[in-house]
Design a protein around this motif. Structure first.
Motif, PDB file in Angstrom:
ATOM      1  N   HIS A  63       0.814  -1.219   0.000  1.00 10.78           N
ATOM      2  CA  HIS A  63       0.000   0.000   0.000  1.00 10.78           C
ATOM      3  C   HIS A  63       0.849   1.273   0.000  1.00 10.78           C
ATOM      4  O   HIS A  63       0.312   2.369   0.127  1.00 10.78           O
ATOM      5  N   CYS A 115     -14.125  -5.013   3.541  1.00 11.54           N
ATOM      6  CA  CYS A 115     -14.422  -4.174   2.369  1.00 11.54           C
ATOM      7  C   CYS A 115     -15.849  -3.625   2.378  1.00 11.54           C
ATOM      8  O   CYS A 115     -16.151  -2.655   1.687  1.00 11.54           O
ATOM      9  N   VAL A 144      -3.560  -2.660  -3.710  1.00  7.42           N
ATOM     10  CA  VAL A 144      -4.956  -2.237  -3.905  1.00  7.42           C
ATOM     11  C   VAL A 144      -5.305  -2.394  -5.393  1.00  7.42           C
ATOM     12  O   VAL A 144      -5.558  -1.440  -6.107  1.00  7.42           O
ATOM     13  N   ARG A 155     -13.774  -4.443  -8.258  1.00  7.27           N
ATOM     14  CA  ARG A 155     -14.830  -4.344  -7.244  1.00  7.27           C
ATOM     15  C   ARG A 155     -15.473  -2.961  -7.256  1.00  7.27           C
ATOM     16  O   ARG A 155     -16.650  -2.814  -6.932  1.00  7.27           O
ATOM     17  N   PRO A 182      -8.811  -7.703  -5.440  1.00  8.53           N
ATOM     18  CA  PRO A 182      -9.974  -7.487  -6.303  1.00  8.53           C
ATOM     19  C   PRO A 182     -10.420  -6.022  -6.409  1.00  8.53           C
ATOM     20  O   PRO A 182     -11.454  -5.748  -7.008  1.00  8.53           O
ATOM     21  N   CYS A 183      -9.672  -5.100  -5.832  1.00  9.52           N
ATOM     22  CA  CYS A 183     -10.175  -3.753  -5.574  1.00  9.52           C
ATOM     23  C   CYS A 183     -10.650  -3.010  -6.827  1.00  9.52           C
ATOM     24  O   CYS A 183     -11.694  -2.358  -6.810  1.00  9.52           O
ATOM     25  N   GLY A 229      -9.392   2.988  -1.645  1.00 11.13           N
ATOM     26  CA  GLY A 229      -9.695   1.691  -2.238  1.00 11.13           C
ATOM     27  C   GLY A 229     -11.035   1.704  -2.960  1.00 11.13           C
ATOM     28  O   GLY A 229     -11.244   0.997  -3.934  1.00 11.13           O
ATOM     29  N   GLU A 268     -15.592  -0.120   2.900  1.00 10.01           N
ATOM     30  CA  GLU A 268     -15.016   0.725   1.849  1.00 10.01           C
ATOM     31  C   GLU A 268     -15.924   0.704   0.621  1.00 10.01           C
ATOM     32  O   GLU A 268     -16.673   1.645   0.370  1.00 10.01           O
ATOM     33  N   VAL A 269     -15.892  -0.377  -0.128  1.00  7.01           N
ATOM     34  CA  VAL A 269     -16.746  -0.461  -1.323  1.00  7.01           C
ATOM     35  C   VAL A 269     -18.227  -0.422  -0.927  1.00  7.01           C
ATOM     36  O   VAL A 269     -19.042   0.229  -1.589  1.00  7.01           O
ATOM     37  N   GLU A 298      -7.894  -6.498   5.698  1.00  2.00           N
ATOM     38  CA  GLU A 298      -6.725  -5.800   5.158  1.00  2.00           C
ATOM     39  C   GLU A 298      -5.406  -6.318   5.721  1.00  2.00           C
ATOM     40  O   GLU A 298      -4.488  -5.551   5.991  1.00  2.00           O
ATOM     41  N   GLY A 317     -11.325  -0.614   5.976  1.00  2.00           N
ATOM     42  CA  GLY A 317     -11.249  -2.022   5.606  1.00  2.00           C
ATOM     43  C   GLY A 317     -10.530  -2.838   6.666  1.00  2.00           C
ATOM     44  O   GLY A 317     -10.820  -4.016   6.859  1.00  2.00           O
ATOM     45  N   THR A 321     -15.464  -9.052   2.370  1.00  2.00           N
ATOM     46  CA  THR A 321     -14.168  -9.085   3.047  1.00  2.00           C
ATOM     47  C   THR A 321     -13.117  -8.254   2.304  1.00  2.00           C
ATOM     48  O   THR A 321     -13.285  -7.920   1.144  1.00  2.00           O
ATOM     49  N   CYS A 322     -12.067  -7.962   2.997  1.00  2.00           N
ATOM     50  CA  CYS A 322     -10.922  -7.258   2.402  1.00  2.00           C
ATOM     51  C   CYS A 322      -9.768  -8.246   2.304  1.00  2.00           C
ATOM     52  O   CYS A 322      -9.225  -8.674   3.320  1.00  2.00           O
ATOM     53  N   ASP A 323      -9.419  -8.623   1.082  1.00  2.00           N
ATOM     54  CA  ASP A 323      -8.379  -9.648   0.906  1.00  2.00           C
ATOM     55  C   ASP A 323      -7.506  -9.342  -0.311  1.00  2.00           C
ATOM     56  O   ASP A 323      -7.390 -10.158  -1.225  1.00  2.00           O
ATOM     57  N   PRO A 324      -6.901  -8.161  -0.331  1.00  2.00           N
ATOM     58  CA  PRO A 324      -6.147  -7.779  -1.535  1.00  2.00           C
ATOM     59  C   PRO A 324      -4.927  -8.672  -1.773  1.00  2.00           C
ATOM     60  O   PRO A 324      -4.116  -8.892  -0.874  1.00  2.00           O
TER      61      PRO A 324
END
Ligand code: SF4
Length: 459
Positions: free
Chosen positions: A61, A344, A393, A400, A396-397, A293, A347-348, A446, A339, A385-388
């Motif tokens: 990040h 997520c 980022v 997504r 899947p950001c 994100g 965020e999303v 994250e 996140g 979920t947040c799983d980058p």
């Protein structure tokens, strides 16, 4: 705590509001405190310690670079993004850092910037501490900061929710919950954007608020434009190709396709969202809305409103951003937009909810319909979920955000088909999001220790 709409939108730098924007602000704030205390010139060494999620996904990040830039006195708003690579390169090759841009000290990144991957600070998973030392090695100043999402930074004292300083500002129409907005709508006959605009008068005159929001829109638009034309591979080692320029070329050179397939408009929406997030992933200039994100969703839905529904006048654009911010504030006050705290969905999910409510009002929705649209926007992101992958980022950001933007449009349209009556209130869905986030394993917040991050190989 009172929030301004301008707390929800800051023009900053990618790729992450919590891991890039926040740490840069924290580094900058630490140096300012040193200067205020008259200790800057006495400092011969600074240590930066990163904990929890910042340590686990900080490299991907850009947290390390953000801290260095912050210590050099840069801010996310003003930093020259094109000059960043050379500046970082200079610090790393010379092992020198200019604190606050003026006091040069030795800085050896391996010894002075430390990632504590198995430790967390007590108040939030995005914790960091800075220590300044004098010539005798003694501690001149130590500060702990938490980057709590959306670029917000709090210190040790204000980190606990119940210790947040009461804000003396008197708002004409204060609200903390979705139910407050519904009541205010009934009592005053005002729209969500109007309620929010009037509250902003507690911070600055209306003309200044409007000008600031148009500046935000201009930055969003410029980001989309850059993202549509920047070719190449995103940084970080995943070798992710930018897709926005290719999609832009295809859509621009084949306008007839839109006539044959009305859903082509969704390709445009996806393009606008991905253009922003590809810029974000490459460390470009983006608007945090409400996080980096998820920075593509609101610009994409606003572009849809402007381009498809003729919303291209300053007042309608300003009102769109005001309504979205009002919804974002309710999440920020009652749950989280981080996140690292709630996954997520914070965020999303939040950006989708904000954009859905804003589009609903922009298309003529009543306050109950706006509340309904915002609720739908989150209800179908619960548990996200947040799983980058690789802590970047990118996947899947980026995609997504395209999904979130399309879902926001769908949510607004669904709400407009009803009369605002619905079973799950916005407040209930926000409470559900918060508790779901609390129950979520830290693997999915994250840390890149679960989900896609472990099931997909990095290259
Ligand atoms: S998965 Fe969502 S919350 Fe996590 S970094 Fe990507 S956009 Fe942010």
């Amino acid at each position: 705590m009172s929030l301004s709409v301008l707390d929800l939108y800051t023009i900053g730098i990618g790729p992450s509001s919590s891991h890039t924007v926040g740490p840069m602000r924290a580094g900058n704030r630490f140096v300012m405190r040193l200067a205020e205390a008259g200790l800057l010139e006495q400092t011969v060494r600074v240590e930066a310690h990163l904990y929890g999620s910042l340590a686990l996904t900080g490299k991907g990040h850009g947290t390390d670079k953000a801290v260095l830039l912050g210590l050099e006195g840069e801010t996310p708003e003003a930093v020259d993004v094109d000059a960043v690579p050379a500046k970082i390169e200079a610090i790393r090759t010379q092992n020198r850092l200019r604190l606050g841009g003026r006091h040069e000290i030795a800085f050896h990144e391996k010894e002075d910037l430390l990632f504590h991957r198995t430790e967390s600070l007590p108040e939030h998973s995005n914790g960091m501490s800075f220590i300044a030392r004098g010539a005798d090695g003694g501690e001149l100043m130590k500060r702990v900061y938490y980057s709590i999402g959306g670029g917000f930074v709090v210190n040790e004292q204000t980190a606990k929710r119940d210790e947040l300083k009461p804000d003396a500002r008197v708002l004409p129409h204060p609200f903390r919950h979705g139910d407050d907005l519904l009541r205010l709508g009934r009592e005053t006959g005002l729209s969500v954007s109007e309620i929010t605009l009037r509250n902003e008068s507690a911070w600055r005159p209306e003309a200044e608020t409007r000008a600031a929001l148009l500046k935000v829109w201009k930055a969003m638009h410029a980001c989309v434009e850059r993202g549509c034309h920047h070719e190449g591979t995103l940084p970080g080692g995943l070798k992710v190709e930018r897709r926005a320029p290719k999609i832009f070329r295809e859509l621009s050179t084949n306008p007839e396709a839109g006539l044959r397939d009305p859903l082509t408009v969704l390709d445009w929406v996806s393009l606008w969202a991905m253009a922003v997030n590809e810029e974000n992933a490459s460390g470009g200039r983006v608007v945090t809305a409400p996080t980096n994100g998820a920075a593509g969703i609101i610009p994409a839905v606003l572009h849809y409103f402007v381009r498809v529904h003729g919303g291209a006048d300053d007042d309608r654009i300003t009102r769109f951003l005001l309504t979205a911010a009002a919804i974002g504030m309710i999440y920020k006050i009652n749950a989280s937009i981080s996140g690292a705290e709630v996954g997520c969905q914070g965020e999303v999910g939040v950006a989708c909810s904000m954009a859905a409510g804003a589009l609903c009002e922009a298309l003529g929705g009543t306050v109950p319909q706006v509340e309904n649209a915002a609720e739908i926007g989150m209800e179908h992101n619960l548990g996200l979920t947040c799983d980058p992958i690789g802590g970047l980022v990118q996947v899947p950001c980026i995609e997504r955000n395209a999904m979130g933007a399309v879902k926001a449009i769908n949510a607004a349209r669904l709400a407009l088909r009803g009369d605002g009556t619905h079973r799950v209130s916005l407040d209930k869905v926000i409470a559900t999001m918060r508790t779901t986030g609390a129950d979520m394993s830290t693997k999915y917040k994250e840390t890149s220790r679960g989900g896609l991050a472990v099931n997909v190989t990095e290259c």
